[in-house]
Design an enzyme around this catalytic site. Structure first.
Site, mmCIF file in Angstrom:
data_model
loop_
_atom_site.group_PDB
_atom_site.id
_atom_site.type_symbol
_atom_site.label_atom_id
_atom_site.label_comp_id
_atom_site.label_asym_id
_atom_site.label_seq_id
_atom_site.Cartn_x
_atom_site.Cartn_y
_atom_site.Cartn_z
ATOM 1 N N LYS A 83 0.853 -1.195 0.000
ATOM 2 C CA LYS A 83 0.000 0.000 0.000
ATOM 3 C C LYS A 83 0.885 1.239 0.000
ATOM 4 O O LYS A 83 1.798 1.351 0.825
ATOM 5 C CB LYS A 83 -0.881 -0.005 1.248
ATOM 6 C CG LYS A 83 -2.321 0.413 1.050
ATOM 7 C CD LYS A 83 -3.086 0.304 2.369
ATOM 8 C CE LYS A 83 -4.554 0.532 2.191
ATOM 9 N NZ LYS A 83 -5.285 0.513 3.471
HETATM 10 O O1 G3P Z 1 -8.527 1.238 4.514
HETATM 11 C C1 G3P Z 1 -8.714 2.599 4.800
HETATM 12 C C2 G3P Z 1 -9.627 2.720 5.980
HETATM 13 O O2 G3P Z 1 -9.086 1.994 7.074
HETATM 14 C C3 G3P Z 1 -9.848 4.152 6.419
HETATM 15 O O3 G3P Z 1 -11.031 4.150 7.151
HETATM 16 O O4 G3P Z 1 -12.564 4.918 8.912
HETATM 17 O O5 G3P Z 1 -10.116 5.536 9.015
HETATM 18 O O6 G3P Z 1 -11.617 6.573 7.285
HETATM 19 P P1 G3P Z 1 -11.344 5.352 8.136
#
Ligand code: G3P
Length: 217
Positions: A83
């Site tokens: 990533k």
């Molecule tokens: O894979 C990306 C994800 O983990 C981000 O999610 O909830 O931190 O915006 P969030």
């Protein structure tokens, strides 16, 4: 649409993998911190739980540093997807890695133009963050629609991996638009199974079955 689990909690991954509905896993530095475990060890364990792609994020910001870290990460297992962030150095690294067959998930995408650049860089997956758009009052799913149109216009092979999924409506909208993958926290995936009428229907079926006095086997 493929379902990836967005967590580094191996117990949760094992539990959901047992349903046969998990096609991969995504992690990021915040999820690794939340898991409280060694990065390389937990990614290796996850790669042994699921056969599908497991995203593991580099933390260097320069191309040379990303390449050094990617060399370590991609050796963990064949199903690792490296990533990288959507930056100039991130896409430079993406192009180098995908050119020699390494899966790359380009993350922290917030516009269709960024997704266009990632596709041109040969990304395996692009991760537009819908929830974080919604959090500031924009329609995150609009970006997914735009990316879908652009990728179809030019037959890009990059897979749209909807990330920052907050609730089942994001999953529904992703599937309606035709995203290739969605990644969601375990709790959101579990919510997909739930409906009060399903529960109520089971209760009434079992109540009536009990009145038959029969059993199966
Ligand atoms: O894979 C990306 C994800 O983990 C981000 O999610 O909830 O931190 O915006 P969030």
């Amino acid at each position: 649409m493929k379902f990836f689990v967005d967590t580094a909690d191996t117990a949760e991954i094992r539990d959901l993998a047992a349903t046969g509905l998990v096609d991969g896993v995504t992690t990021n530095p915040s999820l690794i911190h939340k898991a409280g475990r060694n990065f390389l060890e937990v990614v290796e364990e996850i790669c042994g739980i699921v056969d599908g792609p497991v995203s593991a994020e580099v933390v260097a910001l320069d191309h040379e540093g990303m390449m050094r870290e990617a060399e370590i990460v991609r050796r963990i297992a064949d199903n690792v997807a490296v990533k990288v962030p959507l930056t100039v150095d991130g896409l430079k690294t993406c192009k180098a890695l995908t050119s020699d067959g390494t899966m790359v998930n380009v993350t922290l995408c917030f516009t269709a133009n960024q997704a266009l650049l990632a596709a041109k860089a040969g990304a395996t997956f692009i991760s537009p963050f819908v929830g974080r758009h919604d959090d500031i009052g924009f329609d995150g799913m609009q970006i997914i629609s735009e990316i879908r149109t652009i990728y179809d216009n030019y037959d890009f092979e990059t897979q749209i991996l909807v990330a920052s999924v907050r609730h089942p409506v994001h999953v529904l909208q992703s599937a309606m638009i035709g995203a290739d993958v969605m990644t969601a926290p375990p709790a959101v995936i579990r919510q997909l199974f739930k409906h009060p009428l399903t529960d109520r229907g089971i209760e009434s079926f079992l109540a009536d079955w009990g009145k038959t006095g029969q059993s199966i086997g």
